[in-house]
Design an enzyme around this catalytic site. Structure first.
Site, PDB file in Angstrom:
ATOM      1  N   ASN A 128       0.800  -1.229   0.000  1.00 44.27           N
ATOM      2  CA  ASN A 128       0.000   0.000   0.000  1.00 44.27           C
ATOM      3  C   ASN A 128       0.830   1.274   0.000  1.00 44.27           C
ATOM      4  O   ASN A 128       0.489   2.243   0.687  1.00 44.27           O
ATOM      5  CB  ASN A 128      -0.950   0.005   1.196  1.00 44.27           C
ATOM      6  CG  ASN A 128      -1.775  -1.251   1.264  1.00 44.27           C
ATOM      7  OD1 ASN A 128      -2.565  -1.531   0.373  1.00 44.27           O
ATOM      8  ND2 ASN A 128      -1.552  -2.036   2.302  1.00 44.27           N
ATOM      9  N   LYS A 216      -0.341 -13.336  -0.504  1.00 46.38           N
ATOM     10  CA  LYS A 216       0.523 -12.572  -1.402  1.00 46.38           C
ATOM     11  C   LYS A 216       1.895 -12.336  -0.796  1.00 46.38           C
ATOM     12  O   LYS A 216       2.924 -12.452  -1.474  1.00 46.38           O
ATOM     13  CB  LYS A 216      -0.115 -11.231  -1.764  1.00 46.38           C
ATOM     14  CG  LYS A 216       0.735 -10.419  -2.762  1.00 46.38           C
ATOM     15  CD  LYS A 216      -0.005  -9.196  -3.259  1.00 46.38           C
ATOM     16  CE  LYS A 216      -0.100  -8.122  -2.209  1.00 46.38           C
ATOM     17  NZ  LYS A 216       1.220  -7.449  -1.985  1.00 46.38           N
ATOM     18  N   HIS A 236      -2.236  -5.660  -9.754  1.00 40.05           N
ATOM     19  CA  HIS A 236      -1.979  -5.631 -11.196  1.00 40.05           C
ATOM     20  C   HIS A 236      -2.214  -7.009 -11.814  1.00 40.05           C
ATOM     21  O   HIS A 236      -2.884  -7.136 -12.842  1.00 40.05           O
ATOM     22  CB  HIS A 236      -0.546  -5.180 -11.481  1.00 40.05           C
ATOM     23  CG  HIS A 236      -0.233  -3.797 -11.016  1.00 40.05           C
ATOM     24  ND1 HIS A 236      -0.789  -2.667 -11.583  1.00 40.05           N
ATOM     25  CD2 HIS A 236       0.591  -3.359 -10.027  1.00 40.05           C
ATOM     26  CE1 HIS A 236      -0.322  -1.591 -10.973  1.00 40.05           C
ATOM     27  NE2 HIS A 236       0.508  -1.986 -10.025  1.00 40.05           N
TER      28      HIS A 236
END
Length: 308
Positions: A128, A216, A236
């Protein structure tokens, strides 16, 4: 409790939740039991048996198309594995052990040659925020606290101050402290080099004991810093693979991760992942809101795959 009191309490909770519940943060499915998805489904059992994309040929074709446009992204070059480093034979196991033990010292870096713990913390700090801010946060952290023992001993407020330029300082500081505390309690020392000699599925199981490490984060550690065949799904990758029909429309990021790891050939995972991330930053068609972070480099080479 009065209505005014309930409103005040709800407002306070919402304010507190703004930092810990960022919409793009690496997190687990939010339900009553906080159940984790199985990080490695039983061998041979496909998550979506009737959804046969992507095929191996599609993976090669998309990799080649993106490579023709971007080349291999320079930002990931330091992580690109070479044949000599990919595997270790039994003859040099002693040398590997020496290297692993040396890796427990604090290198101060966050690239492929750094310690596993350096790599994990650098991934946490990258969430982030921009690449530049995450690098500044990591360097600030290592400058303020030369060793991970120093970080463990530091008061949280000082740790938060050191990494504040990376955003979400309170949440990230808490996760870092928890990792160090868990390592010290379970392993007797603050070191994660023992992961290097473990197979991929055991690493995933091992990392489940650390609070705040979602799929992730674990996948990024595996692919970039442990040189394993894994395929992280960031915003993405999720956006592009969904738009070209590689994942079912109903799949969330966690299920997309499981599906894509089952379908994409191991030898294509690293290049494809890095290319998707880079392409998502340059391509007007594939960028979030069609607003690329970087200058477009040409027409989208995936136009034939997009649904519309």
């Amino acid at each position: 409790m009065t209505r005014r009191g309930r409103t005040k309490k709800m407002t306070k909770n919402n304010q507190r939740g703004c930092e810990t519940r960022h919409p793009q943060e690496d997190h687990l499915p939010d339900n009553a039991k906080r159940r984790r998805l199985d990080p490695h489904p039983s061998s041979g059992r496909l998550l979506y048996p009737d959804f046969e994309r992507p095929t191996a040929q599609e993976c090669r074709d998309v990799r080649d198309r993106l490579m023709a446009l971007h080349g291999f992204p320079q930002e990931f070059e330091e992580y690109r594995r070479n044949a000599d480093a990919a595997t270790h034979s039994s003859e040099d196991s002693g040398a590997v052990q020496v290297k692993s033990e040396a890796g427990c010292s604090d290198s101060g870096g966050n690239g492929v040659g750094s310690s596993v713990l350096d790599g994990l913390v650098s991934i946490l700090l990258s969430q982030n925020t921009t690449d530049a801010n995450s690098r500044r946060a990591f360097l600030s952290l290592k400058s303020a606290f030369p060793t991970w023992d120093d970080v463990h001993a530091a008061e949280s407020k000082f740790l938060e101050n050191a990494i504040r330029c990376g955003g979400l300082a309170h949440t990230k500081a808490h996760r870092i402290k928890n990792i160090l505390k868990t390592l010290l309690e379970k392993k007797g020392k603050i070191c994660m080099e023992y992961l290097r000699d473990m197979p991929t599925e055991k690493i995933k199981t091992e990392l489940h004991q650390f609070k705040g490490l979602g799929p992730k984060t674990v996948a990024c550690l595996l692919m970039f810093h442990l040189q394993k065949d894994d395929f992280p799904v960031d915003t993405h990758v999720f956006r592009i693979t969904k738009s070209i029909g590689w994942i079912p429309p109903s799949a969330n990021r966690e299920k997309a991760y499981l599906h894509l790891n089952q379908r994409i050939p191991d030898n294509l995972k690293f290049d494809l992942n890095c290319l998707f991330v880079t392409h998502g930053k340059h391509c007007q068609r594939c960028a979030s809101g069609r607003q690329p972070q970087r200058a477009p480099l040409g027409p989208c080479p995936l136009s034939g795959y997009h649904a519309g």
